[in-house]
Motif scaffolding. Structure first.
Motif, PDB file in Angstrom:
ATOM      1  N   UNK A   1      13.941  13.708  11.466  1.00 55.29           N
ATOM      2  CA  UNK A   1      14.335  14.847  10.638  1.00 55.29           C
ATOM      3  C   UNK A   1      13.316  15.076   9.525  1.00 55.29           C
ATOM      4  N   UNK A   2      13.084  16.345   9.206  1.00 58.94           N
ATOM      5  CA  UNK A   2      12.185  16.688   8.111  1.00 58.94           C
ATOM      6  C   UNK A   2      12.864  16.489   6.755  1.00 58.94           C
ATOM      7  N   UNK A   3      14.164  16.766   6.684  1.00 60.88           N
ATOM      8  CA  UNK A   3      14.888  16.741   5.415  1.00 60.88           C
ATOM      9  C   UNK A   3      15.884  15.606   5.380  1.00 60.88           C
ATOM     10  N   UNK A   4      15.993  14.952   4.210  1.00 62.36           N
ATOM     11  CA  UNK A   4      16.977  13.884   4.064  1.00 62.36           C
ATOM     12  C   UNK A   4      18.395  14.443   4.059  1.00 62.36           C
ATOM     13  N   UNK A   5      18.561  15.744   3.841  1.00 67.44           N
ATOM     14  CA  UNK A   5      19.898  16.327   3.868  1.00 67.44           C
ATOM     15  C   UNK A   5      20.546  16.194   5.247  1.00 67.44           C
ATOM     16  N   UNK A   6      19.713  16.057   6.282  1.00 62.58           N
ATOM     17  CA  UNK A   6      20.242  15.938   7.649  1.00 62.58           C
ATOM     18  C   UNK A   6      20.833  14.569   7.940  1.00 62.58           C
ATOM     19  N   UNK A   7      20.631  13.605   7.049  1.00 65.76           N
ATOM     20  CA  UNK A   7      21.172  12.260   7.298  1.00 65.76           C
ATOM     21  C   UNK A   7      22.110  11.820   6.181  1.00 65.76           C
TER      22      UNK A   7
ATOM     23  N   UNK B   1      12.345  -4.682  -5.365  1.00 62.89           N
ATOM     24  CA  UNK B   1      11.950  -3.422  -4.735  1.00 62.89           C
ATOM     25  C   UNK B   1      13.202  -2.618  -4.419  1.00 62.89           C
ATOM     26  N   UNK B   2      13.061  -1.316  -4.331  1.00 59.50           N
ATOM     27  CA  UNK B   2      14.128  -0.434  -3.871  1.00 59.50           C
ATOM     28  C   UNK B   2      13.599   0.444  -2.754  1.00 59.50           C
ATOM     29  N   UNK B   3      14.237   0.376  -1.592  1.00 60.54           N
ATOM     30  CA  UNK B   3      13.809   1.154  -0.425  1.00 60.54           C
ATOM     31  C   UNK B   3      14.729   2.359  -0.256  1.00 60.54           C
ATOM     32  N   UNK B   4      14.151   3.524  -0.025  1.00 61.07           N
ATOM     33  CA  UNK B   4      14.936   4.743   0.125  1.00 61.07           C
ATOM     34  C   UNK B   4      15.630   4.809   1.483  1.00 61.07           C
ATOM     35  N   UNK B   5      16.923   4.550   1.490  1.00 59.63           N
ATOM     36  CA  UNK B   5      17.688   4.572   2.739  1.00 59.63           C
ATOM     37  C   UNK B   5      17.675   5.953   3.383  1.00 59.63           C
ATOM     38  N   UNK B   6      17.791   6.998   2.571  1.00 58.96           N
ATOM     39  CA  UNK B   6      17.837   8.356   3.108  1.00 58.96           C
ATOM     40  C   UNK B   6      16.534   8.698   3.841  1.00 58.96           C
ATOM     41  N   UNK B   7      15.400   8.374   3.224  1.00 50.51           N
ATOM     42  CA  UNK B   7      14.106   8.713   3.826  1.00 50.51           C
ATOM     43  C   UNK B   7      13.860   7.887   5.078  1.00 50.51           C
TER      44      UNK B   7
ATOM     45  N   UNK C   1       4.876   5.118   4.554  1.00 51.24           N
ATOM     46  CA  UNK C   1       4.946   5.256   6.008  1.00 51.24           C
ATOM     47  C   UNK C   1       4.693   6.707   6.366  1.00 51.24           C
ATOM     48  N   UNK C   2       3.658   6.949   7.147  1.00 47.79           N
ATOM     49  CA  UNK C   2       3.349   8.296   7.648  1.00 47.79           C
ATOM     50  C   UNK C   2       3.267   9.322   6.528  1.00 47.79           C
ATOM     51  N   UNK C   3       2.700   8.912   5.389  1.00 44.06           N
ATOM     52  CA  UNK C   3       2.535   9.844   4.276  1.00 44.06           C
ATOM     53  C   UNK C   3       3.749   9.985   3.394  1.00 44.06           C
ATOM     54  N   UNK C   4       4.756   9.135   3.584  1.00 40.35           N
ATOM     55  CA  UNK C   4       5.967   9.162   2.770  1.00 40.35           C
ATOM     56  C   UNK C   4       6.106   7.856   1.991  1.00 40.35           C
ATOM     57  N   UNK C   5       6.520   7.961   0.732  1.00 37.61           N
ATOM     58  CA  UNK C   5       6.826   6.760  -0.036  1.00 37.61           C
ATOM     59  C   UNK C   5       8.213   6.280   0.367  1.00 37.61           C
ATOM     60  N   UNK C   6       8.298   5.104   0.953  1.00 33.62           N
ATOM     61  CA  UNK C   6       9.580   4.541   1.375  1.00 33.62           C
ATOM     62  C   UNK C   6      10.200   3.656   0.310  1.00 33.62           C
TER      63      UNK C   6
END
Length: 582
Positions: A541-547, A527-533, A474-479
């Motif tokens: 947010x740009x960083x997963x640390x913010x969530x 499958x495993x979906x990255x909840x943080x991303x 999604x939008x250049x990110x692996x989810x």
């Protein structure tokens, strides 16, 4: 509860009622002897008025920001001119009839409402203050709602939530394991799971049929700016399914999650093979909000006299080109930076040409014939004012990779064509060769099944074997990453053998799963979906640390708990461990 309502829920509908609020002092003002105290909790802010005639006026006058207070009073309408239309509670105020300080606060290292502008190391050290910021609370609330939406949806799809062990055994899954020494069994170690992979496949062999878990995963990976030692994934596995079945379930889940966040997305998502993704975009997680594609220009230069391109083609290599729009904005300094970016990603150099008055200009223009320049312009649909970037390498993957890095940079100058661009990337290679170890390794997951028609080539030509591996981007990110798995022990052992695991070692490290596979395991995949991303993207947010409530820094350090840290000698002795001085 001490309170009757949250601060943010006191509205004009409660005029004339008596309410008790509890929260933190967000700000305080003394206007001609009357105190105005903004009390904050997780729901918002409510203005409290303390009149000088009240017996608790002196106590209220002594409060400071972040004191914890309890207030009981009557809800009144604010006077004309004092209404704040930007606040949910902006029409009312609570006139205090009782006031109590529940706790005081020392002077804080930063203002809670300004915490987002504070250095991250300080924010994480005082995370309990940072999380009081309404922005951070909103992120955690969004995460909570996503998790609940996932649970509701998957329950409705017949999934069973099953917890798998955190203390398990070390198995190779693409990263180093975090190890936990056993006190009872000296010299032996548990490992924290990189994923619940073997357990969820074993659940399929157990007849559970549909499993999910909000799983904690631990990976001792090399440090990167936006990587965490532990993360959460929405993990699932299904029996008797095809890739299309898995995709349909996940698309429904994503639609539900985005709906929860107030976003509408369209399904089904487009599918793109790994080969096409690399060939068009130079990435297995392309940002498809932009239409810019890489072009194969091998044929343009098949008879070239330019030595670099001639040698690349003779070696069976690749020449690829990209069009950069609005070329006038590309100064020589900017082009030099693009060249350095290409080199950083594996290029030996970069050819750039500007289109001016229909002709191509640049340091390398003299090496090309008019026919080659005309064909190059046509291949990338270049217009006056554009630039053309041309990269080459004897290795196709290297060329695709550095041109993909350039595409990622070029699209920053382009308008987005959509807000959300999902895609399934399918048919990844099953294996990749590790020359320094003279062995093959799993390109993604060692338990992924090869495409059935490629199975005869597994030992003859491992690099040509496609897999049933897929990613959701999604939008250049692996989810998410998933696959249809091996359900036959014989095929799984053949793959492990190519990875240089003997039958004995495979049985020792993967015995639980291998035994389950030969005992009537059904065809299955997951499958495993990255909840943080996912949460970070929806929160903007740009960083997963913010969530994440309590994340580590980019150096895998927790400033809040000061970990990792040394432990007492007696603890090491109990574990039979001695720290080397070297």
């Amino acid at each position: 509860m001490k309170r009757t309502n949250y601060c943010g829920d006191i509205t004009a509908s409660l005029l004339g009622t008596k309410q008790t609020l509890c929260g933190w002092v967000n700000s305080y003002r003394n206007h001609g002897g009357v105190l105005f105290i903004d009390v904050r909790d997780r729901s918002g802010i409510c203005q409290v008025v303390v009149e000088p005639s009240k017996p608790f006026f002196a106590e209220a006058s002594a409060v400071r920001n972040e004191y914890v207070v309890e207030v009981t009073g009557t809800v009144n309408r604010r006077i004309e001119g004092a209404v704040n239309k930007n606040m949910k509670t902006g029409e009312i105020e609570v006139v205090a009839e009782e006031f109590k300080v529940l706790n005081t606060s020392i002077p804080l290292p930063f203002d809670v409402d300004k915490s987002l502008s504070v250095a991250e190391e300080i924010r994480l050290k005082y995370r309990y203050l940072d999380l009081r910021n309404p922005h951070m609370y909103a992120n955690l609330l969004l995460r909570h709602r996503i998790m609940q939406a996932a649970r509701r949806y998957l329950d409705g799809q017949g999934f069973l939530e099953v917890e798998t062990p955190i203390l398990t055994r070390s198995t190779p899954e693409g990263a180093r394991d975090y190890l936990v020494p056993s006190r009872v069994h000296h010299g032996e170690f548990y490992a924290l799971p990189q994923s619940p992979q073997m357990f969820k496949q074993t659940l399929m062999a157990s007849g559970i049929d549909r499993y999910f878990q909000l799983a904690r995963c631990f990976r001792d990976e090399d440090l990167r700016a936006d990587r965490q030692p532990e993360h959460t994934q929405i993990d699932m596995e299904m029996s008797f399914v095809t890739i299309d079945d898995i995709h349909e379930v996940v698309e429904g889940l994503m639609k539900e999650i985005f709906k929860t966040a107030g976003k509408d997305i369209s399904v089904p998502f487009p599918k793109l093979s790994y080969h096409d993704a690399m060939e068009k975009y130079g990435s297995d997680k392309p940002d498809l909000r932009y239409s810019l594609e890489m072009k194969n220009v091998n044929d343009v230069f098949k008879n070239t006299g330019f030595k670099v391109f001639k040698e690349v083609l003779a070696a069976g290599g690749a020449i690829r080109a990209l069009r950069g729009e609005k070329g006038a904005a590309y100064s020589r300094g900017h082009l030099d930076k693009l060249t350095e970016l290409a080199k950083k990603n594996g290029a030996k150099g970069l050819v750039w040409l500007k289109v001016k008055d229909g002709a191509l200009e640049g340091p390398s223009a003299k090496f090309f014939t008019p026919q080659e320049m005309s064909a190059l312009k046509e291949a990338v649909s270049a217009l006056d004012g554009d630039i053309i970037l041309v990269g080459s390498d004897a290795n196709l993957h290297t060329c695709q990779t550095f041109m993909g890095a350039l595409r990622k940079e070029l699209v920053k100058e382009l308008p987005r064509q959509s807000e959300w661009a999902f895609a399934w990337i399918t048919n990844f290679p099953l294996l990749e060769y590790i020359p320094e170890e003279d062995r093959w390794d799993a390109a993604h997951n060692p338990f992924t099944a090869p495409v059935e028609e490629d199975l005869p080539n597994l030992e003859k030509d491992p690099g040509s074997v496609r897999s049933y591996q897929f990613d959701l981007v999604l939008n250049g990110n692996e989810l998410a990453s998933g696959s249809v798995r091996n359900c036959r022990r014989e095929v799984q052992e053949r793959i492990l053998a190519l990875m240089k695991h003997s039958k004995e070692e495979s049985a020792r490290r993967f015995g639980m799963l291998l035994n389950a596979l030969e005992a009537g395991a059904p065809p299955h995949g997951g499958i495993g979906l990255g909840l943080d991303r996912i949460t970070a993207l929806l929160a903007g947010e740009e960083s997963i640390r913010e969530v994440i409530a309590f994340p580590k820094t980019a150096q895998a350090v927790c400033p809040l708990t000061d970990s990792p840290n040394v432990v007492d000698d007696i603890q090491l002795k109990e574990l039979g461990i001695e720290i080397s001085k070297e």
